[in-house]
Design a protein around this motif. Structure first.
Motif, PDB file in Angstrom:
ATOM      1  N   VAL A 123      16.321 -16.990  35.188  1.00  0.00           N
ATOM      2  CA  VAL A 123      15.134 -17.588  34.570  1.00  0.00           C
ATOM      3  C   VAL A 123      13.946 -16.626  34.677  1.00  0.00           C
ATOM      4  O   VAL A 123      13.219 -16.407  33.708  1.00  0.00           O
ATOM      5  CB  VAL A 123      14.791 -18.955  35.210  1.00  0.00           C
ATOM      6  N   ALA A 124      13.773 -16.035  35.853  1.00  0.00           N
ATOM      7  CA  ALA A 124      12.658 -15.101  36.057  1.00  0.00           C
ATOM      8  C   ALA A 124      12.765 -13.915  35.103  1.00  0.00           C
ATOM      9  O   ALA A 124      11.785 -13.527  34.461  1.00  0.00           O
ATOM     10  CB  ALA A 124      12.632 -14.618  37.510  1.00  0.00           C
ATOM     11  N   GLY A 125      13.975 -13.357  34.981  1.00  0.00           N
ATOM     12  CA  GLY A 125      14.175 -12.215  34.082  1.00  0.00           C
ATOM     13  C   GLY A 125      13.961 -12.587  32.627  1.00  0.00           C
ATOM     14  O   GLY A 125      13.220 -11.905  31.905  1.00  0.00           O
ATOM     15  N   LEU A 126      14.565 -13.672  32.201  1.00  0.00           N
ATOM     16  CA  LEU A 126      14.502 -14.074  30.788  1.00  0.00           C
ATOM     17  C   LEU A 126      13.094 -14.492  30.366  1.00  0.00           C
ATOM     18  O   LEU A 126      12.629 -14.126  29.291  1.00  0.00           O
ATOM     19  CB  LEU A 126      15.492 -15.214  30.525  1.00  0.00           C
ATOM     20  N   THR A 127      12.402 -15.251  31.205  1.00  0.00           N
ATOM     21  CA  THR A 127      11.067 -15.730  30.822  1.00  0.00           C
ATOM     22  C   THR A 127      10.038 -14.598  30.843  1.00  0.00           C
ATOM     23  O   THR A 127       8.990 -14.709  30.217  1.00  0.00           O
ATOM     24  CB  THR A 127      10.592 -16.892  31.730  1.00  0.00           C
ATOM     25  N   ALA A 128      10.364 -13.509  31.534  1.00  0.00           N
ATOM     26  CA  ALA A 128       9.468 -12.343  31.540  1.00  0.00           C
ATOM     27  C   ALA A 128       9.832 -11.357  30.430  1.00  0.00           C
ATOM     28  O   ALA A 128       9.312 -10.246  30.380  1.00  0.00           O
ATOM     29  CB  ALA A 128       9.525 -11.653  32.900  1.00  0.00           C
ATOM     30  N   GLY A 129      10.749 -11.761  29.548  1.00  0.00           N
ATOM     31  CA  GLY A 129      11.121 -10.890  28.429  1.00  0.00           C
ATOM     32  C   GLY A 129      12.292  -9.974  28.712  1.00  0.00           C
ATOM     33  O   GLY A 129      12.594  -9.093  27.907  1.00  0.00           O
ATOM     34  N   GLY A 130      12.959 -10.180  29.838  1.00  0.00           N
ATOM     35  CA  GLY A 130      14.109  -9.348  30.183  1.00  0.00           C
ATOM     36  C   GLY A 130      15.383  -9.853  29.534  1.00  0.00           C
ATOM     37  O   GLY A 130      15.407 -10.893  28.867  1.00  0.00           O
ATOM     38  N   ARG A 131      16.440  -9.098  29.742  1.00  0.00           N
ATOM     39  CA  ARG A 131      17.744  -9.449  29.188  1.00  0.00           C
ATOM     40  C   ARG A 131      18.763  -9.598  30.311  1.00  0.00           C
ATOM     41  O   ARG A 131      18.560  -9.073  31.409  1.00  0.00           O
ATOM     42  CB  ARG A 131      18.222  -8.362  28.219  1.00  0.00           C
ATOM     43  N   VAL A 132      19.844 -10.264  29.992  1.00  0.00           N
ATOM     44  CA  VAL A 132      20.948 -10.408  30.940  1.00  0.00           C
ATOM     45  C   VAL A 132      22.122  -9.586  30.425  1.00  0.00           C
ATOM     46  O   VAL A 132      22.595  -9.802  29.309  1.00  0.00           O
ATOM     47  CB  VAL A 132      21.370 -11.889  31.093  1.00  0.00           C
ATOM     48  N   LEU A 133      22.560  -8.616  31.219  1.00  0.00           N
ATOM     49  CA  LEU A 133      23.751  -7.833  30.892  1.00  0.00           C
ATOM     50  C   LEU A 133      24.884  -8.358  31.779  1.00  0.00           C
ATOM     51  O   LEU A 133      24.710  -8.478  32.992  1.00  0.00           O
ATOM     52  CB  LEU A 133      23.526  -6.343  31.158  1.00  0.00           C
TER      53      LEU A 133
END
Length: 199
Positions: free
Chosen positions: A37-47
């Motif tokens: 959630v922290a990564g995605l909501t900050a504009g990050g991606r999940v690999l």
């Protein structure tokens, strides 16, 4: 009758493991959901990356994140890394994920690694290289491992999350990792969209 009993025994073994894993993995899955959630909501991606049968889990969870799990929602930025022979003919095997992490990963992204083998040395090299590449890119790491995941546990930082399925048998580990990933998808949906009445 003997074969039927053997088949039933597999269900019992799996059920026993699910109960055990519920206690061991509940908190780490919650921590993993928070990292995503922290990564995605900050504009990050999940690999997401896995080898062998775990590659199928990686593709499945990436599809459930970009598409949907059980509820309609905007797609989440997730990508399953390739583990196919086209890459392996061009790269040294241990570099198969590391090279993709170097090419695609950025600070704030999350790398989800799925390792279904308890202490299998060739697999460990691939994941160790991927972890090092992700750390060099300042990415968070969620590792789904097996047994004690001893070979990889020491490579993770305190802020990374380890989900170690307490079993050595590859088939049982895979089944439990699928459940853990579905719990993770559900937890993400709840955190991003709230509870659902009929859940």
């Amino acid at each position: 009758l003997m074969l039927e009993q053997r088949i039933q025994q597999q269900f019992f073994e799996s059920a026993d493991l699910q109960y055990q894993a519920a206690e061991v993995l509940g908190r780490p899955i919650e921590q993993a959901a928070a990292a995503l959630v922290a990564g995605l909501t900050a504009g990050g991606r999940v690999l997401v990356a896995g080898l062998g049968a775990s590659a199928s889990l990686a593709q499945l969870v990436a599809a459930e994140l970009t598409g949907c799990f059980e509820r309609e929602r905007p797609g989440l930025a997730a990508l399953a890394l390739a583990s196919d022979s086209a890459l392996l003919t061009r790269l040294p095997a241990p570099q198969v994920f590391a090279k993709q992490v170097q090419a695609l990963g950025q600070g704030g992204d999350v790398l989800v690694l799925i390792d279904g083998h308890a202490g299998d040395a060739p697999h460990a090299q691939v994941f160790e290289a991927a972890i090092a590449a992700a750390q060099a890119r300042d990415m968070s790491i969620v590792l789904l491992g097996a047994g004690a995941a001893a070979a990889l546990r020491g490579r993770l930082k305190e802020t990374d999350v380890l989900l170690a399925v307490p079993h050595e048998r590859a088939a049982r580990v895979l089944e439990t990792q699928l459940l853990a990933l579905h719990c993770l998808c559900d937890a993400l949906d709840v955190q991003l969209m709230g509870e659902q009445d009929n859940a």
